[in-house]
Design an enzyme around this catalytic site. Sequence first.
Site, short mmCIF file in Angstrom:
data_model
loop_
_atom_site.label_atom_id
_atom_site.label_comp_id
_atom_site.label_asym_id
_atom_site.label_seq_id
_atom_site.Cartn_x
_atom_site.Cartn_y
_atom_site.Cartn_z
N ASP A 189 -8.09 3.79 1.32
CA ASP A 189 -7.19 4.13 2.43
C ASP A 189 -8.01 4.63 3.62
O ASP A 189 -8.70 5.64 3.51
CB ASP A 189 -6.19 5.20 1.99
CG ASP A 189 -5.05 5.37 2.98
OD1 ASP A 189 -5.13 4.84 4.12
OD2 ASP A 189 -4.07 6.03 2.61
N CYS B 72 0.88 -1.18 0.00
CA CYS B 72 0.00 0.00 0.00
C CYS B 72 0.92 1.23 0.00
O CYS B 72 2.05 1.15 -0.47
CB CYS B 72 -0.98 -0.02 1.17
SG CYS B 72 -0.26 0.23 2.80
N ARG C 131 -3.58 -0.65 5.53
CA ARG C 131 -4.11 -1.67 4.62
C ARG C 131 -3.19 -2.87 4.44
O ARG C 131 -3.62 -4.02 4.60
CB ARG C 131 -4.42 -1.06 3.25
CG ARG C 131 -5.52 -0.03 3.31
CD ARG C 131 -5.72 0.64 1.99
NE ARG C 131 -4.63 1.57 1.70
CZ ARG C 131 -4.54 2.29 0.60
NH1 ARG C 131 -5.46 2.17 -0.34
NH2 ARG C 131 -3.54 3.13 0.42
#
Length: 179
Positions: free
Chosen positions: A152, A44, A50
Amino acid sequence: MHRTISPIDETPPRDVDGPELPASPGRGQSADSAFAIRRILVVCVGNICRSPMAEYVLRRRLQGHGVTVESAGIAATEGARIDPFALGVLAARGIDADRHVARRLDQSMLDAADLVLVMERPHLEFIRTRFPSATGKTFLLGRWIGEFEMPDPLGRPRETFEHLYRAVERAAHRWCELI
């Protein structure tokens, strides 16, 4: 050609054009196969929300199958701690990610990985541009759930992290069916 699974139903896989997925023991190869998926890298941006969530979910699902799962961020601050909400969401499900520290993505990580899973299309493009040798083994984590991009959650309430966890869990389940 590679095999795909419909993200909506359980219809049998079908052949489609696109990059070939590496073979794995779950796809008819022995554990000694040179093409077996033995190392997964999840990517990420910051490697604090994440990708660590996906890393630990995949680790749990693949435990005992000889697969190493790691994560990194394309703009990570080396050594940063996992986001408290991400940590809490994982802990609520019995997953201890307290020792996670962020790592910045580099060529050696990509070279070592058999499969690279990213959260959003811009991450795919970043890897294609900066690390073209990893293009053929890099896919969206949400590929098998409708090409879903994992949003996000940084700076958002815990509820957002809960939603993210559920999406990560669904996506990880589909990937694990293939590897």
